[in-house]
Design a protein around this motif. Structure first.
Motif, PDB file in Angstrom:
ATOM      1  N   LYS A   1      23.140 -29.695  41.562  1.00  0.00           N
ATOM      2  CA  LYS A   1      22.797 -28.750  40.264  1.00  0.00           C
ATOM      3  C   LYS A   1      23.544 -27.226  40.913  1.00  0.00           C
ATOM      4  N   ALA A   2      24.079 -26.727  39.722  1.00  0.00           N
ATOM      5  CA  ALA A   2      24.779 -25.645  39.913  1.00  0.00           C
ATOM      6  C   ALA A   2      23.932 -24.491  39.731  1.00  0.00           C
ATOM      7  N   LEU A   3      23.744 -23.493  40.642  1.00  0.00           N
ATOM      8  CA  LEU A   3      22.747 -22.450  40.765  1.00  0.00           C
ATOM      9  C   LEU A   3      23.356 -21.130  40.784  1.00  0.00           C
ATOM     10  N   THR A   4      22.539 -20.283  40.164  1.00  0.00           N
ATOM     11  CA  THR A   4      23.101 -18.752  40.034  1.00  0.00           C
ATOM     12  C   THR A   4      23.061 -18.061  41.327  1.00  0.00           C
ATOM     13  N   ALA A   5      23.648 -17.016  41.269  1.00  0.00           N
ATOM     14  CA  ALA A   5      23.384 -16.236  42.548  1.00  0.00           C
ATOM     15  C   ALA A   5      22.109 -15.827  42.817  1.00  0.00           C
TER      16      ALA A   5
ATOM     17  N   GLY B   1      35.885 -22.017  51.025  1.00  0.00           N
ATOM     18  CA  GLY B   1      36.242 -23.309  50.363  1.00  0.00           C
ATOM     19  C   GLY B   1      34.864 -24.164  50.459  1.00  0.00           C
ATOM     20  N   LEU B   2      33.948 -23.805  50.788  1.00  0.00           N
ATOM     21  CA  LEU B   2      32.686 -24.658  50.831  1.00  0.00           C
ATOM     22  C   LEU B   2      31.927 -24.964  49.275  1.00  0.00           C
ATOM     23  N   VAL B   3      32.294 -23.588  48.771  1.00  0.00           N
ATOM     24  CA  VAL B   3      31.392 -23.410  47.378  1.00  0.00           C
ATOM     25  C   VAL B   3      32.355 -23.050  46.340  1.00  0.00           C
ATOM     26  N   ALA B   4      32.091 -23.693  45.002  1.00  0.00           N
ATOM     27  CA  ALA B   4      32.920 -23.208  43.917  1.00  0.00           C
ATOM     28  C   ALA B   4      32.171 -22.251  43.095  1.00  0.00           C
ATOM     29  N   PRO B   5      32.734 -21.287  42.560  1.00  0.00           N
ATOM     30  CA  PRO B   5      31.925 -20.569  41.418  1.00  0.00           C
ATOM     31  C   PRO B   5      32.392 -20.797  40.042  1.00  0.00           C
ATOM     32  N   ARG B   6      31.602 -20.575  39.140  1.00  0.00           N
ATOM     33  CA  ARG B   6      31.984 -20.784  37.765  1.00  0.00           C
ATOM     34  C   ARG B   6      31.131 -19.719  36.924  1.00  0.00           C
ATOM     35  N   LYS B   7      31.928 -19.012  36.372  1.00  0.00           N
ATOM     36  CA  LYS B   7      31.226 -18.083  35.476  1.00  0.00           C
ATOM     37  C   LYS B   7      30.923 -18.367  34.128  1.00  0.00           C
ATOM     38  N   SER B   8      29.617 -17.963  33.882  1.00  0.00           N
ATOM     39  CA  SER B   8      29.203 -18.180  32.414  1.00  0.00           C
ATOM     40  C   SER B   8      28.564 -17.211  31.814  1.00  0.00           C
ATOM     41  N   GLY B   9      29.045 -16.435  30.960  1.00  0.00           N
ATOM     42  CA  GLY B   9      28.366 -15.003  30.449  1.00  0.00           C
ATOM     43  C   GLY B   9      28.153 -14.198  31.654  1.00  0.00           C
ATOM     44  N   ARG B  10      26.925 -13.832  31.615  1.00  0.00           N
ATOM     45  CA  ARG B  10      26.786 -12.646  32.679  1.00  0.00           C
ATOM     46  C   ARG B  10      26.178 -13.506  33.875  1.00  0.00           C
TER      47      ARG B  10
END
Lengths: 233, 233
Positions: free
Chosen positions: A30-34, A59-68
């Motif tokens: 799952k993608a988890l928030t900060a 390069g171990l983790v990829a970020p993805r923004k979604s709204g705030r």
DNA sequence: CATATAGTTCGATCTATAGCGAAGCATAAA
DNA sequence: TTTATGCTTCGCTATAGATCGAACTATATG
């Protein structure tokens, strides 16, 4: 000396307890928030933010923004494989963080490894796929007969999203110490099981819970998972 | 959370540059003395001693006393496999410690991975062994026909030292990103090549240098190693 | 025996970095 | 707009641990 890639950088990145906890949590796929990751790691949000930027930069983790919100996920299967390998080594050395519990047993039986099925059932499935001639050769190609087998399961390879990622890949299991199936097909099979109601994910862990019928169907198609004899206490 | 083995401990152990250098040096498969490892790591003897005791305590490295020398080697194949996986990840992320040189190319072609052959030729050998039916099934058993093949090479399985270690095991290659053969058979094959004069180890690195005749014989038995297309610069 | 070499232990120093409080942005809801 | 929430940046402290000098032990060699 000084041959090859810079191991220390990557290992040090994984070597901090907070970051290791985050990465372990992301093994759920799952993608988890900060903030979720901060809780998982047991640190404050600021600290987590700093850790996360380092993981991204490494390069171990990829970020993805979604709204705030900002979601993080593992950067790829290779990362997941390294983590599994590390788990295997750590488990073998008896560096277990917690004493063995009921959940631990469930984890050994069936769990998610980033995006595919791992544990005894994962290993069993992989072996069965090879034994039945669905996957053939050293590079694990899907045979024509294999396509038929998958179609009978309700899985159409042609409908899978195209990608440069390999269709089939092995991933070494830390609990069973055998290979199981990763790659696009591995991912597709797990989501298929869940969509078809054979199994469901446990809320806050990597455990995969099979329903009685699901287990029955699984065994019908892939045989019965035999627990390997443990040679260490 | 807090599932599974304690990754961070092992990773942190590998994550220090000095220790990582030592471990990389031990990937050559040779047992090295404390002072040699100190030089390899670029630190003083006392510092190395401290690092080494931590590595031993962590179960990554095994000590062996001989006279006034103390030799260290990797504690097992599993350790080597984790290191290879880490190299793969680091190389994929472009975290190379040195710019690519001629030695690097030789490393990609044929090198030693702890005690067996890795690199393009290692991968080629593994594939060929499977394609020829020497190794069969998901658990890589040696077929009767396989025994014959090996005997023709001059290798008698019965003469191998008995051990609980597995005969055949896969190991993922950081340069070729494919599996090659580890385990007792992998080890036996590499030493056989060297004893028979097909190849020799380069003095201070992990490179394996094949002689022209040796290469010819290798290709006769295992086919020609094809360089996989690189999809990154 | 004396001497050299390999390795360890102790103590001191010094640096990297994990951690958090507080303030600052950014996006979303009211 | 104001208010709330998610995330980040800044600045500081505390601490782990990497490093080395010096002294010590153990094994080999002459």
């Amino acid at each position: 000396m000084r041959d090859g890639p810079d191991i220390a950088r990557v290992a040090a990145l994984i070597g901090d307890p907070a970051r290791a906890n985050m990465l372990s949590a992301l093994m759920s796929g799952k993608a988890l928030t900060a903030t979720e990751l901060a809780q998982e790691a047991g640190v404050q949000a600021q600290t987590a933010s700093s850790h996360l930027s380092r993981l991204v930069e490494g390069g171990l983790v990829a970020p993805r923004k979604s709204g705030r919100h900002k979601y993080f996920s593992l950067a790829g299967e290779e990362v997941a494989e390294v983590l599994e390998a590390l788990m295997g080594l750590a488990a073998g050395k008896g560096h277990l963080r917690t004493r063995t519990g009921p959940k631990d047993q469930a984890m050994r039986q069936a769990r998610v490894c980033y995006n595919h099925l791992a544990g005894e059932m994962g290993v069993q499935m992989f072996r069965s796929l090879q034994a039945q001639g669905v996957l053939v050769g050293p590079d694990l190609q899907v045979s024509p007969r294999g396509r038929q087998f998958l179609k009978a399961l309700g899985l159409d390879l042609a409908s899978l999203p195209k990608s440069r990622a390999p269709m089939c890949k092995e991933c070494l299991d830390w609990s069973a110490r055998q290979s199981h199936l990763a790659g696009r097909l591995g991912r597709a099979l797990l989501s298929h099981f869940i969509e078809e109601g054979w199994a469901r994910r446990q809320a806050d862990s990597r455990v995969v819970q099979f329903t009685p019928q699901g287990l029955h169907l699984f065994e019908k198609h892939f045989g019965k998972a035999v627990r390997p004899q443990e040679d260490f206490a």
